[in-house]
Enzyme design. Structure first.
Site, mmCIF file in Angstrom:
data_model
loop_
_atom_site.group_PDB
_atom_site.id
_atom_site.type_symbol
_atom_site.label_atom_id
_atom_site.label_comp_id
_atom_site.label_asym_id
_atom_site.label_seq_id
_atom_site.Cartn_x
_atom_site.Cartn_y
_atom_site.Cartn_z
ATOM 1 N N GLU A 172 31.159 29.098 38.163
ATOM 2 C CA GLU A 172 31.391 30.435 37.604
ATOM 3 C C GLU A 172 30.799 30.597 36.211
ATOM 4 O O GLU A 172 31.497 30.858 35.231
ATOM 5 C CB GLU A 172 32.893 30.753 37.582
ATOM 6 C CG GLU A 172 33.497 30.793 38.954
ATOM 7 C CD GLU A 172 34.936 31.300 38.966
ATOM 8 O OE1 GLU A 172 35.527 31.470 37.888
ATOM 9 O OE2 GLU A 172 35.456 31.537 40.069
ATOM 10 N N GLU A 382 35.807 28.809 46.572
ATOM 11 C CA GLU A 382 37.183 29.134 46.158
ATOM 12 C C GLU A 382 37.625 30.435 46.803
ATOM 13 O O GLU A 382 36.835 31.365 46.940
ATOM 14 C CB GLU A 382 37.308 29.300 44.631
ATOM 15 C CG GLU A 382 37.228 28.020 43.854
ATOM 16 C CD GLU A 382 37.375 28.215 42.351
ATOM 17 O OE1 GLU A 382 38.101 29.143 41.923
ATOM 18 O OE2 GLU A 382 36.756 27.434 41.608
HETATM 19 C C1 BG6 Z 1 38.374 30.617 39.170
HETATM 20 C C2 BG6 Z 1 38.217 29.251 38.571
HETATM 21 O O1 BG6 Z 1 37.985 31.526 38.194
HETATM 22 O O2 BG6 Z 1 39.615 31.075 39.540
HETATM 23 C C3 BG6 Z 1 39.444 28.376 38.683
HETATM 24 O O3 BG6 Z 1 37.094 28.602 39.048
HETATM 25 C C4 BG6 Z 1 40.666 29.226 38.435
HETATM 26 O O4 BG6 Z 1 39.320 27.302 37.812
HETATM 27 C C5 BG6 Z 1 40.756 30.240 39.563
HETATM 28 O O5 BG6 Z 1 41.868 28.529 38.296
HETATM 29 C C6 BG6 Z 1 41.977 31.127 39.519
HETATM 30 O O6 BG6 Z 1 42.041 31.799 38.315
HETATM 31 P P1 BG6 Z 1 43.364 31.839 37.492
HETATM 32 O O7 BG6 Z 1 43.007 32.561 36.237
HETATM 33 O O8 BG6 Z 1 44.354 32.587 38.308
HETATM 34 O O9 BG6 Z 1 43.748 30.405 37.272
#
Ligand code: BG6
Length: 482
Positions: A172, A382
């Site tokens: 990201e 993800e």
């Molecule tokens: C992504 C990242 O942005 O989203 C992760 O790659 C992150 O590291 C995930 O934890 C979820 O975002 P958040 O802000 O809810 O932890």
């Protein structure tokens, strides 16, 4: 009317069903075995930067409990596990001498995964830049980082390339660069668009150089993981449609076009030049970015939500607002870039407690847009639901809301595959609960509950949630039984 298929294609036989994590969010042991400090180790100590001052000093102690975690992954039947390597474990100072202990830690983890028939997918960089490089030359703002990043990546390829076949370069880039240099909510906490675009350009060069090096010397597949939120216009008003196109170019094509084609979108370049914030691009830069060997083998997609926007006229335009980091639903503020776009409410979508839109159809749209613009296979690196979970006295966690969320997203992937998109895998966020960078430990994503909170590390015991057993069934039936 949705495009319905009479019969859905099957998921590919070797589909990589898995889960994901990142070093800083799970490992803890932040000063053990010679590990150097990262920018996150320092940033979390600045008062007010993270939810209730949480940090990853202990996180969920994966560094000491990785074997237990891998056994749980095997129990769920995971085919793949995506994790990141802490640069500061391999090179405590970012460059110089590599640490044998750091190399061994990940080597043992990789062996353990393989012994359990789980394919390791390795993220080279998930935001934990060595503090030493920030101090030495301002990290991503200096071209000195390019050889250091390539040398770090090369060290990983040399040590693990015999066992790792899928590599993610930068996680990201759009998020760590924009949060780091525009919103000041990630290190180095700068608010300066010119510095942001300069640092981003250097990150693009480092990414291209490492990708090229890999293709010249190693077998396997490599690509970035990109946080893509497809944009909708709030309605059919052409001004709002234009705002949606602006947002798509500004938030996404600006990065993905570089990865896939090696050039920036013209409209954004023009806009940057007008504002005096365009990065300097030398002839050598252009040649590296355009090099066919610097092209990714897949687009890594981190998908959480879509965005809906409307026009944001320059005169009294709305600027960027901080995110909801408390979990108090409905506290998100209007946010935008004057002259380009601003956020709008989408009346068709429900939201999480952190005000993230819940939109499984948006995942199908994301996959189709990547497919038609870039013609690359997609690895979904993800996707998941951040939610409050309740640990029952029986140690059960009834997270039917998470099962519902993931089921609908798997259906969307199934439909996208049936639309002709090549999707090679799906690693959900996350396997165990972990530290959310800005939202503490209360925003949980895992299939496995970890018993700790912001104040108390307790025993850090692991308990599979209902979603764990649901995912086990999905994997066992290769996505047929949802
Ligand atoms: C992504 C990242 O942005 O989203 C992760 O790659 C992150 O590291 C995930 O934890 C979820 O975002 P958040 O802000 O809810 O932890």
């Amino acid at each position: 009317m949705k495009m319905e298929h009479k019969k859905l294609k099957s998921f590919p036989k070797d589909f990589l069903w898995g889960s994901a994590s990142a070093a800083y969010q799970i490992e803890g042991a932040y000063r053990e075995d010679g590990k150097g400090l990262s920018v996150w180790d320092q940033f979390v100590r600045i008062p007010g930067k993270t939810f209730k001052g949480t940090n990853g000093d202990v996180a969920v102690d994966h560094y000491h409990r990785y074997h237990e975690d891998v056994e749980l992954m095997a129990k769920a039947g995971l085919k793949a596990y995506r994790f990141s390597i802490a640069w500061t474990r391999i090179f405590p100072n970012g460059n110089g001498e590599a640490s044998a202990a750091g190399i061994k830690f990940y080597s043992d983890l990789i062996d353990d995964l393989i012994a359990h028939n789980i394919e390791p997918l390795v993220t080279i960089y998930h935001w934990d830049l060595p503090q030493a490089l920030q101090d030495e030359y301002q990290g991503w703002e200096s071209r000195q980082i390019i050889p250091d990043f390539v040398n770090y990546a090369k060290t990983l390829f040399e040590n693990y390339g015999d066992r790792v076949k899928h590599w993610v370069t930068l996680n990201e880039q759009n998020v760590f660069i924009q949060h780091g240099y525009l919103m000041a909510s990630h290190p180095p906490a700068v608010k300066d668009p010119k510095r942001m675009y300069a640092a981003n350009h250097i990150a693009n060069l480092a990414n291209a150089a490492a990708t090229k090096y890999f293709h010249e010397h190693f077998d396997g597949e490599i690509g970035p993981s990109f946080a893509y939120s497809p944009v909708y216009a709030v309605n059919a008003d052409p001004e709002n449609q234009l705002a949606a196109d602006n947002a798509e170019q500004f938030n996404s094509y600006y990065w993905m076009d570089i990865y896939a084609y090696g050039h920036y979108p013209d409209a954004i370049r023009q806009w940057q030049e007008e504002q005096g914030i365009a990065p300097e691009i030398t002839a050598e830069d252009a040649a590296l970015l355009a090099d066919p060997l610097a092209r990714p083998d897949f687009m890594g997609l981190n998908y959480y939500q879509t965005a809906t926007v409307q026009a944001n006229p320059l005169a009294d335009g709305i600027g960027l607002a901080p995110e909801n980091t408390t979990g108090k639903k409905g506290t998100k503020q209007e946010s935008g870039i004057p002259g380009l776009f601003k956020s709008a409410t989408n009346d068709y979508l429900q939201t999480t407690d952190w005000d993230w839109n819940i939109d499984p159809v948006g995942l199908r749209i994301a996959l189709r847009r990547i497919n038609s613009r870039y013609h690359l296979p997609v690895l979904i690196t993800e996707n998941g639901l951040g939610a409050f979970d309740t640990l029952e006295s029986s140690h059960e966690i009834h997270d039917d809301y998470r099962i519902h969320f993931l089921r609908e997203h798997v259906k969307a992937i199934h439909e996208a595959i049936s639309d002709g998109v090549q999707v090679v895998g799906y690693t959900t966020w996350s396997f165990t609960d972990l530290l959310s960078w800005l939202n503490g430990y209360q925003k949980r994503y895992g299939f496995v509950y970890v018993d700790r909170d912001e104040q108390d590390e307790r025993e850090l015991a692991r308990y599979p949630k209902d979603s764990f057993y649901w995912y086990e069934q999905v994997i066992a039936t290769n996505g047929e039984d949802l």
